[in-house]
Design a protein around this motif. Structure first.
Motif, short mmCIF file in Angstrom:
data_model
loop_
_atom_site.label_atom_id
_atom_site.label_comp_id
_atom_site.label_asym_id
_atom_site.label_seq_id
_atom_site.Cartn_x
_atom_site.Cartn_y
_atom_site.Cartn_z
N LEU A 81 0.83 -1.19 0.00
CA LEU A 81 0.00 0.00 0.00
C LEU A 81 0.87 1.26 0.00
N GLU A 82 1.93 1.24 0.82
CA GLU A 82 2.83 2.38 0.89
C GLU A 82 3.56 2.59 -0.45
N LEU A 83 3.94 1.46 -1.08
CA LEU A 83 4.63 1.57 -2.37
C LEU A 83 3.72 2.14 -3.45
N LYS A 84 2.46 1.76 -3.40
CA LYS A 84 1.50 2.29 -4.38
C LYS A 84 1.33 3.80 -4.20
N ASN A 85 1.27 4.25 -2.96
CA ASN A 85 1.15 5.67 -2.69
C ASN A 85 2.37 6.42 -3.21
N TYR A 86 3.55 5.82 -2.98
CA TYR A 86 4.78 6.44 -3.45
C TYR A 86 4.82 6.47 -4.98
N ALA A 87 4.38 5.37 -5.59
CA ALA A 87 4.36 5.30 -7.05
C ALA A 87 3.44 6.37 -7.64
N ALA A 88 2.34 6.63 -6.92
CA ALA A 88 1.41 7.66 -7.39
C ALA A 88 2.09 9.03 -7.42
N LYS A 133 -1.57 15.22 -16.38
CA LYS A 133 -2.63 14.24 -16.15
C LYS A 133 -2.80 13.94 -14.66
N ALA A 134 -2.28 14.81 -13.82
CA ALA A 134 -2.25 14.54 -12.39
C ALA A 134 -3.65 14.31 -11.82
N LYS A 135 -4.59 15.17 -12.20
CA LYS A 135 -5.93 15.04 -11.63
C LYS A 135 -6.57 13.72 -12.00
N GLU A 136 -6.42 13.34 -13.28
CA GLU A 136 -7.00 12.07 -13.73
C GLU A 136 -6.35 10.88 -13.04
N GLN A 137 -5.03 10.95 -12.90
CA GLN A 137 -4.29 9.85 -12.29
C GLN A 137 -4.60 9.72 -10.80
N LEU A 138 -4.78 10.87 -10.13
CA LEU A 138 -5.07 10.82 -8.70
C LEU A 138 -6.39 10.10 -8.42
N THR A 139 -7.32 10.26 -9.31
CA THR A 139 -8.59 9.56 -9.16
C THR A 139 -8.38 8.05 -9.22
N LYS A 140 -7.54 7.65 -10.19
CA LYS A 140 -7.25 6.22 -10.32
C LYS A 140 -6.45 5.72 -9.13
N VAL A 141 -5.50 6.55 -8.65
CA VAL A 141 -4.69 6.15 -7.49
C VAL A 141 -5.58 5.93 -6.27
N SER A 142 -6.57 6.81 -6.10
CA SER A 142 -7.45 6.65 -4.94
C SER A 142 -8.20 5.33 -5.00
N GLN A 143 -8.52 4.90 -6.22
CA GLN A 143 -9.18 3.60 -6.37
C GLN A 143 -8.23 2.46 -6.00
N VAL A 144 -6.96 2.60 -6.42
CA VAL A 144 -5.97 1.58 -6.08
C VAL A 144 -5.76 1.51 -4.58
N VAL A 145 -5.68 2.70 -3.93
CA VAL A 145 -5.51 2.74 -2.48
C VAL A 145 -6.68 2.06 -1.78
N LYS A 146 -7.88 2.33 -2.28
CA LYS A 146 -9.06 1.72 -1.70
C LYS A 146 -9.00 0.20 -1.82
N GLN A 147 -8.58 -0.28 -2.99
CA GLN A 147 -8.42 -1.72 -3.18
C GLN A 147 -7.33 -2.27 -2.28
N GLY A 148 -6.27 -1.46 -2.08
CA GLY A 148 -5.19 -1.90 -1.19
C GLY A 148 -5.67 -2.09 0.23
N SER A 154 -0.83 -1.04 -15.96
CA SER A 154 -0.57 -0.49 -17.29
C SER A 154 -1.40 0.76 -17.53
N GLU A 155 -2.65 0.71 -17.11
CA GLU A 155 -3.54 1.86 -17.28
C GLU A 155 -3.11 3.03 -16.41
N LEU A 156 -2.61 2.70 -15.22
CA LEU A 156 -2.22 3.74 -14.27
C LEU A 156 -0.89 4.39 -14.63
N SER A 157 0.08 3.60 -15.06
CA SER A 157 1.44 4.11 -15.22
C SER A 157 1.92 4.17 -16.67
N GLN A 158 1.14 3.68 -17.61
CA GLN A 158 1.53 3.61 -19.01
C GLN A 158 2.67 2.62 -19.25
N MET A 159 2.93 1.74 -18.28
CA MET A 159 3.95 0.70 -18.46
C MET A 159 3.43 -0.37 -19.40
#
Length: 402
Positions: A225-232, A242-257, A290-295
């Motif tokens: 969970l901490e690594l995901k926050n740092y990655a965000a 794209k910060a605003k759009e990505q933050l929305t997705k990050v919040s979903q990842v954090v919730k799943q975490g 991939s969707e979150l980071s474009q990797m």
């Protein structure tokens, strides 16, 4: 956990030696009692008592002794040399037939060797899920009850024309008879006490293993969970537009975490594995990254229909997840290849195109990976140069095949 398992193995070793003594004692009584009966001119009385011609006592001694020594050798070989699941199963089957052979050669007199095989069996299956082994355990329980009911019974003597040891002992002098019976009872009681002690140690081992796995998975979930926050935060720096759009997705990842942490504490499983197979869960996780980071990911899964116990699946999922996070966080990678291969063992090869490092210094994340892989009896290697590489090997006996 390692301490309780070492004690378990030590007690099993004691049981092997105790059974050797018991087999030698019982087979010797057959032979020496027969010699005494012949030398005391009681052969006619003995034959009248059993009403059939018994087997050669020297044959009883050598057949039971040699068959037990062979059983001990097979058990020792199987425990101290790594083998695949198929080979291990064949050796267990050989052990079973050797156990029955020893029991037969001793004329159904001594049943401690059955307990020894039972101990060897459940130690070998310690990493299997209890639900998958329920039928085997029930079958073994019924088998042991039948064996114990047949030991030292007149029924066996009448059906098989095999005289019981008690019949020989009856013809010995009173003092000798008393000593033989005392030694026999002591061996049986000590064997049973050690067997019960092994059962207790086995229960302690399973409890400790579950506790340690639960603790490690909880820490791993928190770390992820901490690594995901740092990655965000990294992503915000790399893609400010794209910060605003990505933050929305990050919040979903954090919730799943957060939900994953609860799942790890309650069920010892990542949330993604609750409703998906291992392959499907990995695909889903990589798609989200991939969707979150474009990797970009090159994901190849060649393990087919192999099924692993829950703990092994948890570890595999966490390793892939943390490897991808590290590739983004530390290596700033844009591509990661993840290949699941099968050779002598199950292999996972993970390689990214990140910056890598000149010298690998295992931190918390890499150390956690090593500990998790060790839990399932696997091995992990790290290599850095042109990117970062991770190689994981998992023994084939850790999986079941359809």
């Amino acid at each position: 956990m390692k301490g309780s398992f070492k004690k378990l193995i030590a007690f099993r070793r004691v049981l092997v030696w105790l059974n050797l003594i018991a087999v030698l004692f019982n087979s010797s009584v057959f032979y020496l009692a027969s010699v005494y009966i012949v030398q005391s001119n009681m052969s006619f009385e003995f034959l009248n008592k059993i009403n059939f011609l018994p087997g050669a006592p020297l044959t009883i001694f050598w057949s039971s002794t040699l068959s037990y020594l062979l059983l001990a050798i097979v058990m020792t070989y199987r425990h101290y040399f790594k083998k695949d699941e198929e080979h291990n199963s064949r050796l267990l089957l050989i052990e079973f037939f050797l156990t029955i052979l020893v029991f037969w050669n001793l004329r159904f007199t001594y049943n401690g060797v059955i307990l020894l095989y039972f101990v060897d069996l459940f130690i070998s299956l310690r990493n299997k899920e209890p639900s998958r082994q329920l039928n085997l355990w029930l079958g073994m329980a019924v088998f042991i009850l039948v064996i114990f009911s047949l030991t030292d019974t007149v029924l066996i003597e009448n059906i098989s024309n095999i005289p019981q040891l008690d019949t020989y002992i009856e013809f010995l002098p009173l003092a000798t008879k008393t000593t033989v019976i005392l030694i026999s009872n002591v061996l049986n009681v000590v064997n049973l006490i050690i067997f019960m002690g092994i059962l207790v140690l086995y229960a302690i081992y399973l409890h400790n293993r579950e506790y340690e796995i639960k603790e490690k998975l909880a820490k791993a979930a928190q770390t992820n969970l901490e690594l995901k926050n740092y990655a965000a935060k990294v992503l915000i720096d790399l893609n400010p537009e794209k910060a605003k759009e990505q933050l929305t997705k990050v919040s979903q990842v954090v919730k799943q975490g957060l939900e994953g942490i609860r799942a790890a504490l309650n069920k010892l499983r990542p949330g993604a594995l609750e409703n998906y197979t291992l392959q499907a869960a990995l695909k889903k996780m990589l798609s989200e990254y991939s969707e979150l980071s474009q990797m970009k990911f090159d994901f190849q899964y060649e393990w087919g229909s192999a099924e692993f116990e829950k703990t092994t699946e948890d570890v595999i999922f966490r390793i892939v997840e943390e490897s991808v996070t590290n590739a983004l966080r530390h290596g700033h990678a844009s591509q990661v290849s993840i290949h699941f291969l099968v050779n002598k063992n199950y292999q996972i090869l993970i390689k990214d195109n990140g910056s890598g490092c000149s010298k690998i210094k295992p931190g918390f994340g890499l150390t956690q990976m090593k500990e998790r892989v060790a839990i399932i009896g696997g091995h992990i290697e790290f290599k850095s140069g042109d990117g970062f590489e991770i190689k994981v090997e998992i023994p084939k006996e850790g999986a079941n095949h359809d």
